[in-house]
Design an enzyme around this catalytic site. Structure first.
Site, PDB file in Angstrom:
ATOM      1  N   LYS A 264      -4.435  -2.216  -0.358  1.00  0.00           N
ATOM      2  CA  LYS A 264      -3.695  -3.411  -0.147  1.00  0.00           C
ATOM      3  C   LYS A 264      -4.294  -4.815   0.487  1.00  0.00           C
ATOM      4  O   LYS A 264      -4.863  -4.800   1.204  1.00  0.00           O
ATOM      5  CB  LYS A 264      -2.414  -3.469   0.370  1.00  0.00           C
ATOM      6  CG  LYS A 264      -1.412  -2.228  -0.268  1.00  0.00           C
ATOM      7  CD  LYS A 264      -0.161  -2.020   0.817  1.00  0.00           C
ATOM      8  CE  LYS A 264       0.774  -3.199   0.184  1.00  0.00           C
ATOM      9  NZ  LYS A 264       2.378  -2.925   1.067  1.00  0.00           N
ATOM     10  N   ILE A 265      -4.563  -5.846  -0.716  1.00  0.00           N
ATOM     11  CA  ILE A 265      -5.220  -6.914  -0.210  1.00  0.00           C
ATOM     12  C   ILE A 265      -4.331  -8.230  -0.488  1.00  0.00           C
ATOM     13  O   ILE A 265      -3.528  -8.024  -1.549  1.00  0.00           O
ATOM     14  CB  ILE A 265      -6.433  -7.153  -1.064  1.00  0.00           C
ATOM     15  CG1 ILE A 265      -7.561  -5.965  -0.909  1.00  0.00           C
ATOM     16  CG2 ILE A 265      -7.064  -8.577  -0.920  1.00  0.00           C
ATOM     17  CD1 ILE A 265      -8.753  -6.082  -1.603  1.00  0.00           C
TER      18      ILE A 265
END
Length: 369
Positions: A141-142
């Site tokens: 997750k970014i």
């Protein structure tokens, strides 16, 4: 026994993911049960979820004691603890991953949110987490900050699957899809098998209504009051329209011919915060093929109990959604400002949870030393 409402949701093309993960949920068999009875085909996590999991019960004490004997730092302990849960969940989801041609069966782990404004460090952290967990059905997750966008491209280009998080506005969502396309082109150039790379774009829902409704109540006119509860669903529906447009181009078809799978919209923050609203609204009103809805346990239970799934509830709504947006602006709501506030608050909430997580792990390390 399969749940009828959640089965209908899956049949309508929505992948049901659980927005929660804990050692206890894994150890008790609860996640496996949700997979078999509630059509759960993916898991998302974030610093808030892990902070809560680690603060409750004794499920982590044995591993913490081992980490104490190794003399690891607090930061390393956090990654060892969370990485263990993510690997366990990924292994549990592996048959789903294989059965869905690597589309679902995905488990998400977030980069350190303190890096949300640092591109190069985010890239390095994403690669380190991918190596640490070492599971093909992992998603990193970014956050979709301006600094996160080039990181998304570079990480995808390394053959790493990405869950882009904290998307609030249509403008930012279009930038995210551009970053995805560039990332897949880079992955192709780097010789990666595009069919093994998956991405979702986590478009946050309930927080939009919470912020916009607050402003509408402050305005207080009849026109403003009539728009309560309309912003989030209109925003998400227009995001789906943008998704359709982006993945109906020659650029995309060229990548698809090489095995690439489209980046799916993921409806996040789908727990209803206002008690006056139906507790399934961010699920039942956002049904469309090739989407994901990641639900906290309470929302999953609500849909299972009384969710009314009526097929696709997005197609044919675009004109009305545009009109709702125009009416919100006319009533005095500055949506650009709203989305900017939500992004800043979203990043800060995860940073605060991360800090709380570090303090909690530090206390556990000390208590078991």
């Amino acid at each position: 026994m399969s749940n009828e409402a959640l089965e209908s949701l899956s049949d309508a093309g929505v992948s049901v993911w659980l927005d929660d993960l804990s050692r206890e949920r894994l150890r008790s068999g609860n996640l496996a049960e949700l997979m078999s009875a509630h059509h759960v085909v993916g898991v998302t996590s974030n610093p808030t979820i892990f902070d809560k999991a680690l603060s409750e019960g004794e499920a982590y004490d044995e591993q913490v004691a081992e980490l104490v004997s190794r003399g690891v730092s607090v930061d390393e302990a956090v990654r060892m603890l969370t990485g263990y849960d993510i690997r366990w969940a990924a292994d549990l989801m592996r048959p789903t991953y294989e059965a869905t041609d690597r589309v679902d069966g995905r488990v998400s782990l977030e980069v350190d949110p303190r890096l949300a404004r640092e591109t190069e460090r985010t890239i390095a952290e994403a690669k380190a987490l991918w190596w640490l967990v070492d599971r093909p059905n992992l998603m990193i997750k970014i956050p979709a900050t301006s600094e996160g966008l080039p990181a998304i491209t570079q990480v995808l280009g390394q053959g790493i699957s990405v869950n882009v998080t904290l998307i609030f506005s249509l403008d930012r969502y279009r930038q995210v899809m551009d970053a995805f396309m560039e990332g897949m082109e880079l992955a192709r150039a780097n010789g990666h098998d595009l069919s093994r790379i998956q991405s979702v774009a986590s478009f946050f829902v309930s927080r939009v209504d919470a912020e916009v409704d607050k402003r509408l109540k402050e305005i207080g006119t009849d026109e403003a009051t009539a728009l309560l509860g309309k912003a989030a669903i209109a925003n998400a529906r227009l995001a789906y329209q943008a998704h359709e447009q982006a993945f109906d181009t020659g650029e995309w078809r060229a990548l698809a011919d090489l095995g690439a799978k489209p980046q799916r919209p993921l409806w996040a923050s789908t727990g209803v915060k206002a008690p006056e609203y139906d507790d399934t609204r961010y699920v039942t009103q956002l049904v469309a093929r090739e989407t994901v809805n990641t639900m906290p346990q309470a929302t999953l239970d609500a849909v299972a109990d009384h969710g009314d799934i009526e097929g696709n509830t997005i197609l044919g709504t675009y004109q009305a959604a545009h009109e709702d947006f125009a009416a919100l602006e006319a009533a005095g709501v500055n949506l650009t400002e709203v989305f900017g506030v939500l992004e800043e608050e979203g990043v800060q909430k995860f940073v605060d949870s991360w800090d709380s997580l570090l303090k909690g792990v530090s206390a556990k390390l000390q208590s078991l030393a």
